[in-house]
Design an enzyme around this catalytic site. Structure first.
Site, PDB file in Angstrom:
ATOM      1  N   GLU A 150      -6.964   7.405   4.017  1.00 37.28           N
ATOM      2  CA  GLU A 150      -6.802   5.983   3.697  1.00 37.28           C
ATOM      3  C   GLU A 150      -7.595   5.169   4.714  1.00 37.28           C
ATOM      4  OE1 GLU A 150      -3.189   2.968   2.423  1.00 37.28           O
ATOM      5  OE2 GLU A 150      -2.813   5.093   2.723  1.00 37.28           O
ATOM      6  N   GLU A 156       5.172   4.118  10.184  1.00 39.88           N
ATOM      7  CA  GLU A 156       5.102   3.412   8.899  1.00 39.88           C
ATOM      8  C   GLU A 156       6.484   3.204   8.301  1.00 39.88           C
ATOM      9  OE1 GLU A 156       2.634   3.842   4.686  1.00 39.88           O
ATOM     10  OE2 GLU A 156       2.840   5.572   6.020  1.00 39.88           O
ATOM     11  N   TRP A 167      -0.387 -10.419   1.130  1.00 36.26           N
ATOM     12  CA  TRP A 167      -1.588  -9.639   1.438  1.00 36.26           C
ATOM     13  C   TRP A 167      -2.802 -10.576   1.381  1.00 36.26           C
ATOM     14  CZ3 TRP A 167       2.808  -7.298   0.986  1.00 36.26           C
ATOM     15  CH2 TRP A 167       2.995  -6.017   1.485  1.00 36.26           C
TER      16      TRP A 167
END
Length: 883
Positions: free
Chosen positions: A466, A737, A526
């Site tokens: 990622e 995370e 976001w």
């Protein structure tokens, strides 16, 4: 004595290759006196270091500005070096000497300055495997003494440059990752000392990097192009004043090199038997090399280096060598880090050794890589034999604490392995310590989360397949990051990529640079990075230019949202990540329970509010009035949709309460009821959070803003799941995370999405610095020109200290508490001022450096408040003591 120090241009000391047409100069004042404020300055600019002739002078300017003074009337030229010096007058009419001269040097400012051509290795002629990394080289002559030599260079893919057998510069992963279709950074190197009179050679390695390599979890490659290439100009200036340019063109040659495979996710394979030793030296025989191929690629996208480069920042010694229950040979570096391992090995020719990288061990103590998904994170080295060999990768990086060794001969020694830490070379500006070792470890983890994920772009994680510039993570952490390090150049570059990748209708992709498929864009919280991030940089660094540059992008984002909902005031359509990874999510869901329409509308309101403030700063009065009215209407619509007539928030989650309060969306009596509901929810969870990515950054801030510091401390100090300190008790050295990345029984949350270096939840650092240490900026005086120091002791702590290297100098707030006395130590840099709040103090009890407050030099004002003494201070170091 008054002196001017730390001159910098565009945040950098003596930068080469600057691309800013109107550079800004900043400096700091130093003095052994208190209460020093600049009254005037003078700037001189010359093209020679002795300032015998001046190119430009400001004259004496009556101003206290020492940060980002723009040289508006100076006309710069490509490749020219400019020297600058400053002197100042303070409010006591003391005048400094001229500062030591600093300089900046311009890069190639226009496309017409480029005569070089893009060159690439002809793969078919070389019979080179598509994954093998090529080498390029060229000889050139210098027939008389040089005054200076500069290389301007960039690449499609990654490059590493050599000249006469020596590495050029110390940057890695150059030219960095930008929106390659629109922007490609050029690096400038001073190579005067490397060029010799006579025969010379220059050579370059090329790697896939972000341009050509594997990106994202869908195993996509060649997103920007399918060929690596080099573009280089060497400008030679002779002592007689004449100039010559050597460029990439048909005279260069290519060969296949010893790097058989290089991928950011998968690692690197190096066959030392194929080394072409000395290939960048003039005497090297390149008759078997083939002519490089000139290719067509735009030069219009070229920009000067904006971000600070990625470098080898520090080294970590291997801590432990052990065998796992499964029989694996593993090294523990003791720290989850990002970079690579420098290794030494001795063995027979052709032996293959491997280093596999992982973040954690499993519950049985075995090497664990399932959370890497498809990322192999493997470095392979094939020995050439004949003695001791050392190696490290060039064009990859790994996220790891543990390294499994495969194929190493004989007895392995820890001394043969060194961890090399890579990240963007940002100055570390902040620190925090306190009397609780668990919180200190948390602070350590926050810092290392930033180190590991600020590798040219703000990635979400540095280990699995990622490593993308997720916008949500960036905006959630940016305020914390700006305390720990100088991130202004880092985010200036990244935000320009955001503007470049922003969609025509104003939508913002989930990741920047954007490498995802279509329709993956514009989630609330976001995409709001387009507005939040520029505003935070402006606030923390007093940088108005970033608002000017990003203002169209900020507007486009808000106007995009306005068109999305059923009306212009609610955002209730489209896909949203919601409160990502919220603990109150439904089973088998990553999205928390908080209504996504509430989150979207809340962030809509917040972005409009920040856009209104930005318009005011920039003097766009019409826009400011328009966005002020839009914000008022959105807030009203939010209350009509999500607040009952009696003031109860209709979405009873921690995150809903937090957003409503943090973004000032509810008035009385709804505000009081929302605070009460948040406290009720915390009591129900026994002061454990249920928030995800959206709510967590603001949770403690909201509690302290409402006066409930005790509740914020209770949250912070929990050590069982879920909490920040739970991770610490499980041995974390970075931020996870997931709150339960490793569960209490040692098992893992999941295989598919379980990073152990994911900085988002490290945003609690913002509260540590602003409330526990008490260093808080003043929105009306950005960049800490004026600021507040208001510590909030609690949680059983007996001391805390925060330090911040601001644009004006070092700010310190330290408090120590014992049974008899409170001590507060404060440092305020020259040319700034602060308001200090001494908690639980009375005016008659406070002494400053042993004197009553009214006798203390630098004290501008005094006020007794209900629970504190408020003191207005000029610059200097102060020690307050009281019972």
């Amino acid at each position: 004595m008054l002196t001017v120090q730390q001159l910098c241009t565009e945040y950098k000391e003596n930068p080469l290759g600057l691309g800013v047409l109107h550079p800004r100069i900043s400096w700091q004042l130093h003095s052994d006196q208190r209460d020093v404020m600049q009254q005037a300055y003078e700037i001189q600019v010359s093209t020679e270091p002795g300032f015998l002739s001046l190119l430009w002078t400001s004259g004496k300017v009556d101003s206290d500005q020492s940060n980002h003074v723009e040289l508006k009337k100076l006309r710069v030229q490509s490749r020219q070096r400019y020297y600058v010096r400053v002197k100042v007058w303070d409010t006591q009419n003391r005048v400094s000497e001229w500062s030591d001269a600093a300089f900046w040097e311009m890069g190639l400012l226009e496309v017409k300055d480029w005569s070089a051509e893009w060159i690439s290795a002809p793969l078919s002629e070389l019979d080179i495997d598509a994954e093998q990394c090529p080498l390029l080289r060229r000889n050139f002559k210098v027939d008389r003494p040089l005054a200076r030599a500069r290389i301007y260079v960039t690449s499609l893919g990654l490059y590493e440059l050599e000249l006469n057998g020596s590495r050029v510069g110390d940057s890695v992963l150059t030219p960095g990752w930008t929106s390659y279709d629109h922007r490609l950074q050029v690096q400038t190197y001073d190579v005067t000392e490397l060029v010799a009179v006579g025969d010379n050679a220059v050579g370059s390695w090329l790697g896939n990097g972000w341009f050509k390599g594997n990106l994202g979890w869908d195993q996509r490659k060649h997103i920007y192009g399918n060929r690596t290439a080099l573009l280089l100009q060497l400008h030679l200036t002779y002592e007689d004043g004449k100039e010559e340019i050597m460029v990439t063109d048909q005279h260069w040659k290519a060969a296949k090199g010893p790097i058989l495979m290089s991928e950011l996710y998968h690692g690197e394979t190096y066959d030392a038997r194929l080394e072409l030793s000395g290939y960048s030296k003039a005497e090297y025989d390149d008759h078997t090399w083939v002519s490089a191929e000139r290719i067509s690629h735009s030069k219009d996208i070229l920009i000067a280096q904006e971000n600070v480069p990625v470098r080898r920042i520090e080294q970590i010694k291997a801590q432990r060598l052990f065998a796992t229950p499964a029989g694996e040979t593993v090294i523990d570096f003791g720290q989850n880090m990002v970079g690579w391992v420098h290794s030494r090995v001795e063995g027979e020719q052709g032996r293959e050794v491997k280093l596999l990288h992982a973040e954690v061990l499993d519950a049985e103590g075995n090497f664990y890589t399932d959370n890497l998904r498809n990322a192999k994170q493997t470095v392979t080295y094939i020995l050439k034999g004949g003695g001791r060999e050392s190696f490290e990768p060039r064009f990859t990086f790994q996220g790891f604490r543990y390294v499994q060794l495969i194929g190493f001969p004989g007895n392995v020694s820890l001394e043969d392995f060194t961890g090399v830490v890579l990240h963007s070379d940002m100055e570390q500006t902040g620190s925090f310590t306190c009397s609780d070792p668990l919180i200190n470890q948390l602070q350590h983890n926050i810092l290392w989360g930033q180190k590991g994920n600020f590798v040219d772009v703000p990635t979400d994680c540095p280990q699995r397949d990622e490593r993308l510039g997720w916008t949500g993570d960036a905006q959630m952490f940016i305020r914390t990051s700006a305390y720990l390090m100088n991130v202004a150049p880092f985010f200036t570059k990244w935000l320009k990529d955001l503007s470049a990748d922003q969609l025509d209708h104003g939508g913002v992709p989930f990741v920047i640079p954007n490498v995802l498929e279509e329709n993956q864009h514009s989630s609330a919280a976001w995409g709001d990075a387009a507005v939040i991030c520029p505003w935070v940089i402006y606030q923390c660094y007093g940088d108005t230019r970033i608002l000017e540059q990003q203002y169209p992008s900020m507007q486009n984002w808000v106007e995009y949202i306005r068109k999305q909902g059923d009306n212009e005031l609610l955002w209730n359509t489209g896909f949203h990540f919601g409160d990502w990874l919220g603990l109150d999510s439904k089973p088998d869901s990553y999205i928390g329970a908080t209504d996504r329409d509430l989150i979207a509308t809340a962030f809509y309101a917040y972005s409009v509010m920040l856009l209104r403030k930005t318009a005011e700063v920039l003097g766009h009065t019409g826009d400011a009035a328009r966005y002020s009215e839009l914000h008022r209407q959105i807030k009203q619509a939010f209350n009509e949709e999500f607040v009952t007539p009696l003031g109860r928030l209709s979405v009873p989650t921690q995150t809903a309460c937090v957003l409503a309060l943090m973004f000032d969306l509810v008035e009385e009596p709804a505000r009081t009821r929302t605070v009460a509901k948040l406290l009720e929810l915390l009591e129900e969870s026994e002061y454990h959070l249920t928030t995800g990515f959206v709510g967590t950054p603001y949770l403690n801030l909201v509690l302290s803003q409402a006066g409930h510091h005790d509740a914020a401390y209770k949250l912070l100090l929990q050590t069982d799941y879920p909490s920040w300190l739970y991770q610490v008790t499980k041995g974390a050295t970075t931020i996870w995370e997931h709150w339960d990345g490793i569960k209490e029984d040692g098992s893992f949350w999941s295989k598919n999405m379980n990073s152990f270096n994911h900085y988002a939840y490290g945003a609690v650092g913002d509260w540590l610095y602003r409330y526990v240490a008490g260093i808080e900026l003043d929105e009306e005086f950005p960049g800490y020109k004026k600021f507040r120091i208001e510590p909030h002791p609690g949680g059983g702590l007996t001391s805390a200290k925060g330090e911040l290297e601001s644009r004006y100098g070092r700010i310190i707030s330290e408090w120590k508490l014992n049974s008899e006395q409170m001590e507060v130590l404060v440092s305020i840099p020259p040319n700034s001022s602060a308001t200090v709040y001494l908690p639980q103090a009375t005016l008659t009890d406070v002494l400053e450096s042993g004197l009553p407050l009214e006798q203390s030099i630098g004290v501008h004002s005094l006020e007794q408040l209900e629970n504190a003494v408020k003191v207005g201070l000029g610059s200097g170091d102060y020690v307050f003591r009281y019972s």
